[in-house]
Design an enzyme around this catalytic site. Sequence first.
Site, mmCIF file in Angstrom:
data_model
loop_
_atom_site.group_PDB
_atom_site.id
_atom_site.type_symbol
_atom_site.label_atom_id
_atom_site.label_comp_id
_atom_site.label_asym_id
_atom_site.label_seq_id
_atom_site.Cartn_x
_atom_site.Cartn_y
_atom_site.Cartn_z
ATOM 1 C CE1 TYR A 262 -44.697 7.183 -8.632
ATOM 2 C CE2 TYR A 262 -46.570 6.094 -9.646
ATOM 3 C CZ TYR A 262 -45.306 6.027 -9.080
ATOM 4 O OH TYR A 262 -44.667 4.824 -8.977
ATOM 5 C CB SER A 293 -44.195 6.644 -1.000
ATOM 6 O OG SER A 293 -43.289 5.619 -1.367
ATOM 7 C CG ASP A 294 -47.361 4.745 -6.742
ATOM 8 O OD1 ASP A 294 -46.821 3.624 -6.821
ATOM 9 O OD2 ASP A 294 -48.313 5.078 -7.453
ATOM 10 C CE1 TYR A 295 -44.101 -0.426 -4.556
ATOM 11 C CE2 TYR A 295 -42.779 -1.434 -6.271
ATOM 12 C CZ TYR A 295 -43.556 -1.554 -5.140
ATOM 13 O OH TYR A 295 -43.773 -2.792 -4.583
#
Length: 760
Positions: A262, A293-295
């Site tokens: 992030y 991707s991170d959430y």
Amino acid sequence: MDPPAYRDASLPIAERVADLLGRMTIGEKVAQMTCLWNERHTKLLGPDGRFDPDVAGRHFGRGDGLGQIGRPSDAAGGAKPGLVPAESATESNVIQRWFIEHSRLGIPVMFHDEALHGHVAVGATSFPQPIGLGATFDPDLVERLYQMTAAESRCRGIHQALGPVVDVARDPRWGRVEETFGEDPHLVSELGVAAVRGLQAGLGEGRGVVATLKHFAAHSQPESGNNCGPVSVSERHLRETFLTPFERAIRLADARSVMASYNEVDGVPSHASKWLLGAVLRGEWGFRGFVVSDYYAIRELAERPELYGHHVAEDGLHAAVLAVQAGVNVELPEADCYRELPAALEAGLVKESELDALVAPLLAMKFELGLFENPYVDESAPPTIVGAAAHRELALEAARKTVTLLENDGILPLRIESLRTIAVIGPNADRPLLGGYSGRPAAVSTVLQAIRERVGGSAEVLHHEGCKITVGGSWWEDEVVPSDPEQDRRSIAEAVRVAQLADVVLLVVGGNEQTSREAWMSNHLGDRTSLELFGSQNDLVNALAETGKPIVSVLSNGRPLAVANLASKSAALLEVWYLGQEGGRAVAEAIFGDYSPGGKLPVTIPRSVGHLPAYYNYRPSARRGYLFDDVTPLYPFGYGLSYARFEFSAPRLSSERIGVDQAVTVSVDLTNVSDRHGDEVVQVYVRDLVSSVTRPVKELKAFQRVTLGPGETRSVSLELTRESFAFWNIDTQFVVEPGDFEVMVGPSSADLQTVRLTIE
């Protein structure tokens, strides 16, 4: 008509990928780059929380397919209540079958799930949190543990694990310290490599799962200790500290997936960093897997409502363009910004060839997993695999090896025959504590339960909570409600009366799953400005100390805590972190001497938050001193006592002079000089005495956990390679500079014997 080449399992994967990619439409390519998680409740599932083909048909009936589905084991409503193992396998098969049969090209779906310290699912075995696994200093254990995690996950239909976390934890204020293996790049690297090997063993044989290295990169030293905060470090610091575990896990264990972080580094968010995801990851390291991707992190390149944004993109479409150009293959957890890619193509903002480059590794992984030939799992297998007896035994072994003895005036191990009454007191005494990203194992032992089972009728076991830490305390509860001070005062007074009836007090304190956790929203926080025991716990410690009863204290927590007060008033102190489902039993066995604790601290325990940063491998000009305070840590990295006693001989080198590209072996004789079995960790550190840029005062470069019987001596030899002495020099080149080095060996970073080595 002959089947298409991509259906021919005898062909090389590269040929199959090229054939399939050449047949795909733009819509089908974009579909492979997207995922479904929370939205499955409206796009896949019916009112009963199970797959509904009519619902799926309304949303995916055009036949483009779907790349991934997230966390299928919680398909019945999030972490609560979730699906039991057999139901998980059945549900994943039903969903997989529908997408294969209702997509034009029959491309299978990949299922991913969390597997931080066991599969995050109902019935799955829960092992110690990674910070506890760091305390084991045991890569073999970690590899076996993650191999079991992979088996439990794959049999339920999971193909990709979102783990291991190979962040190097440098700020204890950060709520995600528990998810890491510790503060040292070498320790994190060794355990990270082991975790990847365990997860990916049997990858194409229906046993392993794709390992996903998290969080790339430098996520673990955020500004002010706030999760997702900016990271301001030099490229040299970034490479030597934070990138090292990722590089080693890719080069040595062939990790197949990476999750971007992030945070931003030097003003560039990781999800938009062509240098990080392109030049370094794929260029320098030759990474051949795929980046997820991170959430919701791609949305955050613009702005995520009610949270924050990096504001390097004006909207979701332009955020998608940045992520594609940086090299993010899949957007998790929902099709959000990447839904805009067809419009971005039409506007000329991205090229189809850029999509092809990102889709190809995704297809290759599905071929490698064998999903085109064997897309389904055996629905009869999960009940025999998930939570199996061998897995429970390994969870117990891991918990035992995690337990770390910090203080002992001789009171431990307790002798049952000398005790009539034991008071088990504290907010964590009868509380299951698994930490974040945990499943729901079939059973969890608490310290109180295990003490009562261990003591049987030999002594009376009294119990009192003493005080609360927070009200409720669940990891999932957004609001953190501190305990009521007045209620705590009354409760502490009652606990004191219980303690006065006992021969010894077993005090179980620390943190809980709210006081240290991932801060994922503004209403769900977990970072702190203090490292003191939360709430009224120090008042409880002080009141119990005034009784004069001997106190054996147990710390269960997710981050290092400043516990000088607790340590000074305890006859013995154990740090156990979060031990997993067998935690209570492991603590009880340690207290009564069924085994000797042998864990070592994977992070420094500071005296206060004002002592941060506190990590051991600091530069020579740091830690000069404080006015009216001690500059040293409360407990140093690598520290841990034992009921056994060990002696180290002077270290020996295979050669006192080596070339810059040569290795050297350091040997030491380790002797157990006690009458008890025990474990010791031989730790080897190095220091470059004169260098072109400043170097840490010591750096861990090798270690080995050793078990010795009473009176036993063993010679331990560990190799130091070129990489052990190399660093990024004044010209940003990874080199070994000739000169003198100190090689230091001992049981902790603060207790070392030194020998001189010259590199020519």
